[in-house]
Design an enzyme around this catalytic site. Structure first.
Site, PDB file in Angstrom:
ATOM      1  N   ASP A 104      64.283  61.766 -78.479  1.00  0.00           N
ATOM      2  CA  ASP A 104      63.499  60.796 -77.706  1.00  0.00           C
ATOM      3  C   ASP A 104      62.026  61.184 -77.730  1.00  0.00           C
ATOM      4  OD1 ASP A 104      65.893  59.613 -77.028  1.00  0.00           O
ATOM      5  OD2 ASP A 104      66.055  60.668 -75.116  1.00  0.00           O
TER       6      ASP A 104
HETATM    7  N1  URA Z   1      69.928  63.402 -75.904  1.00  0.00           N
HETATM    8  C1  URA Z   1      68.958  62.706 -75.269  1.00  0.00           C
HETATM    9  O1  URA Z   1      69.182  62.152 -74.209  1.00  0.00           O
HETATM   10  N2  URA Z   1      67.760  62.659 -75.826  1.00  0.00           N
HETATM   11  C2  URA Z   1      67.442  63.285 -76.971  1.00  0.00           C
HETATM   12  O2  URA Z   1      66.310  63.223 -77.427  1.00  0.00           O
HETATM   13  C3  URA Z   1      68.464  64.007 -77.622  1.00  0.00           C
HETATM   14  C4  URA Z   1      69.704  64.039 -77.071  1.00  0.00           C
END
Ligand code: URA
Length: 238
Positions: A104
């Site tokens: 993310d």
């Molecule tokens: N899980 C998440 O919620 N975000 C990420 O970036 C990776 C795994």
């Protein structure tokens, strides 16, 4: 066989037009002969190609590990945000690498960047059971019940039951908790949604390990390096 100008262009020696100019100037040799036609077909793994008298280092693939910073998206292009590819030096972009899976925008840590589609598939397909380890800070107390629930498989908001996950508590009190979580899948926002299903919120997330590869402590945020031959082999054996 590939076109000489395409090979050189992919290696960062300039556009096809610029390579044509280099050839015209007699700056390019194949197996000791000065080249006359920049579109000539060559076998890059077999022919010795020299530019300005120096043998080129031919390669088809690039493998990078980055310590992804907060605020940057895991994509090759984005209309609004800076991408992890924008953080690369120009010469590391010419083979068109892309991020392996997604972190993310606000997640930090270990991100592989490559143009090797097969490796990408192997690492992102849950079939191959590649461990991904995340360090997270959670807004509430994480306890033994959570460990049990993660082990049994958390059902997230869309009804999907996640594969068993290993939750380890580093510290936990009323102010919040620090944990490590090992998962083998990579559903959208997976870690955040798993904690959400337990009524808790991830306030900080960093990936610290993928397969046997640890996030390099020497890489500060936004920095990256090439994988070593050994590290590449290790991933190919997964
Ligand atoms: N899980 C998440 O919620 N975000 C990420 O970036 C990776 C795994």
């Amino acid at each position: 066989m590939e076109r000489l100008d395409k090979v050189l262009s992919n290696l960062g020696y300039g556009s096809r037009k610029e390579i044509k100019t280099l050839v015209k100037k007699g700056e390019v040799e194949v197996d000791g002969e000065v080249v006359k036609d920049s579109s000539m077909k060559i076998e890059p793994n077999e022919n010795t190609i020299k530019v300005h008298g120096e043998a080129i280092n031919y390669r088809e693939y690039i493998y990078l590990i980055m310590n992804k910073p907060d605020g940057v998206v895991s994509a090759t292009y984005d209309k609004y945000d800076e991408t992890v590819i924008d953080l690369l030096e120009y010469e590391d972009t010419v083979l068109d690498p892309f991020p392996v899976g997604r972190l993310d925008k606000d997640t930090e840590g270990l991100l592989l960047i490559t143009n090797d589609g097969k490796l990408n598939h192997r690492l992102t397909s849950p079939k191959h059971h590649v461990d991904k380890v995340y360090y997270a800070e959670i807004n509430k107390v994480v306890d033994e019940d959570d460990i049990k629930a993660f082990k049994e498989g958390i059902t997230i908001d869309d009804g999907y039951k996640c594969m068993p996950a290993k939750l380890e508590i580093i510290s936990a009190d009323e102010n919040g908790s620090e944990i490590n979580l090992t998962i083998q899948e990579g559903k959208f926002h997976q870690v955040k949604r798993m904690f959400e299903a337990r009524g808790k919120e991830v306030v900080y997330l960093r990936r610290i390990k993928m397969g046997k590869l640890d996030l390099d402590e020497s890489l500060s945020e936004g920095e990256y390096r090439e994988l070593t031959e050994e590290e590449i082999l290790m991933f190919k054996q997964i």
